[in-house]
Motif scaffolding. Structure first.
Motif: not given
Length: 364
Positions: A14-26
């Motif tokens: 629903l919203q990009p999931a951001g971590t210090s390792r990058g952002v997940y969209t799928t």
């Protein structure tokens, strides 16, 4: 005689999931539907999914599917899970364990007959605030508190640390530690030379714990942090790829963290998670379980395991609130009520993981 059908499905955040390792969209998952010719009409469903650049078994799609096919073939031929062979592939082990647990439970999503599984009690969970700008994180935090969460975990490392510290300071001005428990997760985002100073800066604000302050495999630095930190240190990524029991014991004996945080699809499936908890408990090291961005199929399995390992009457909040991340999640009889995850036994939704015929394979 066992048979397994496999489908794949890509879920959209629903919203990009951001971590210090990058952002997940799928998020791509493989689903195993296990059946037994001796129990017609009864199936078990399991989810196998990795996180790129994090899971120890994050293989290219083709190689991952071929490896998964081999393990499915072996299981259907022998009728048993080869835990030792599957140790290096925790996401596959977790999916197979889940499918078998549900099949053994007669197709019920209540795998282990716990009060949670029967819908009699909930599991306390933390509210998760993803990385973002100061304003985004504060709005997300307010939403979690308004929803009734009494334990909130902040993902940090995406913006300037001083701004993140301002957010923590602002939270504590409004919500004392007796009212809201704060956890922070650095996802290995601190540099070793700055880590202790940052932990000392966070300490005055009554932080419950900090997860993985520096990247894994820096044991000399982690030993120092676990011993000197004014905050309890919880290890997460550090445990990934440590699959042998002897290696697990050596890690715990060397680093001596205050907590470990366990994701079954990353940390050895159900069997490996139980082993970590046993070894940690023998050393008076605390633990809790969290999901790893699975769909509701995996989330239910993680919750059922949590209830079996720690229940009944779990008091420490667990990390099981990710079921609302996806726009196209798979229906399961789960609900978040206030700050607890509940299994809704009155619901009869059957998971729909159908996919085009070209995406399906069956092994017997």
């Amino acid at each position: 005689m066992y048979s397994i059908a496999i489908t794949s499905r890509t879920l959209h955040f629903l919203q990009p999931a951001g971590t210090s390792r990058g952002v997940y969209t799928t998020r791509k998952s493989f689903y195993l539907t296990l059946s037994d010719s001796g129990r017609p009409g009864v199936t078990g469903l399991g989810e196998c999914a990795t996180l790129p650049d994090l899971s120890c078994d994050a293989l290219p799609d083709g190689e991952y599917e071929r490896t998964l096919r081999r393990f499915c073939t072996d299981f259907c031929r022998t009728g048993r899970l080869d835990i030792d062979a599957l140790r290096p592939y925790p996401s596959m082990l977790f999916g197979l364990e889940t499918a078998k647990a549900q099949l053994d439970a007669g197709g019920s999503t209540d795998f282990f007959g716990t009060p949670f599984g029967r819908g009699e009690e909930g599991i306390p969970i933390n509210g998760l605030v993803w990385m973002g700008t100061f304003d985004e994180m504060y709005r997300r935090l307010e939403a979690k508190l308004e929803a009734g969460f009494r334990c909130v975990k902040l993902k940090i490392g995406a913006i300037d640390f001083d701004r993140e510290l301002d957010l923590v300071r602002h939270i504590r001005r409004t919500f004392p530690r007796e009212q809201v428990e704060l956890r922070v997760d650095a996802n290995g985002g601190f540099r070793p030379e700055e880590a202790l100073q940052r932990l000392e800066a966070l300490a005055p604000y009554g932080i419950h714990s900090i997860e993985q302050p520096v990247r894994q495999h820096q044991w000399r630095e982690m030993v120092r942090l676990c011993a000197a930190s004014p905050l309890p240190v919880a290890l997460d990524e550090e445990l990934i790829g440590v699959n042998d029991s002897t290696e697990k014991a050596r890690l715990l004996d060397t680093l001596r963290p205050q907590y470990i945080v366990l994701k079954p699809s990353l940390h050895g499936g159900m069997a490996g998670t139980r082993e970590w908890i046993r070894l940690a408990g023998e050393r008076h090291i605390g633990s809790w379980i969290t999901s790893a961005l699975e769909s509701n199929v995996g989330l239910n399995a993680v919750a059922q395991l949590t209830a079996d390992v720690y229940g009944p009457h779990i008091s420490l909040p667990q990390g099981l609130g990710t079921g609302r991340l996806f726009a196209d999640n798979i229906p399961m009889p789960l609900a978040i009520r206030g700050d607890q995850l509940w299994a809704c036994r009155q619901e009869k939704d059957r998971p729909d993981v159908t996919a085009p015929a070209s995406d399906k394979n069956r092994w017997q």
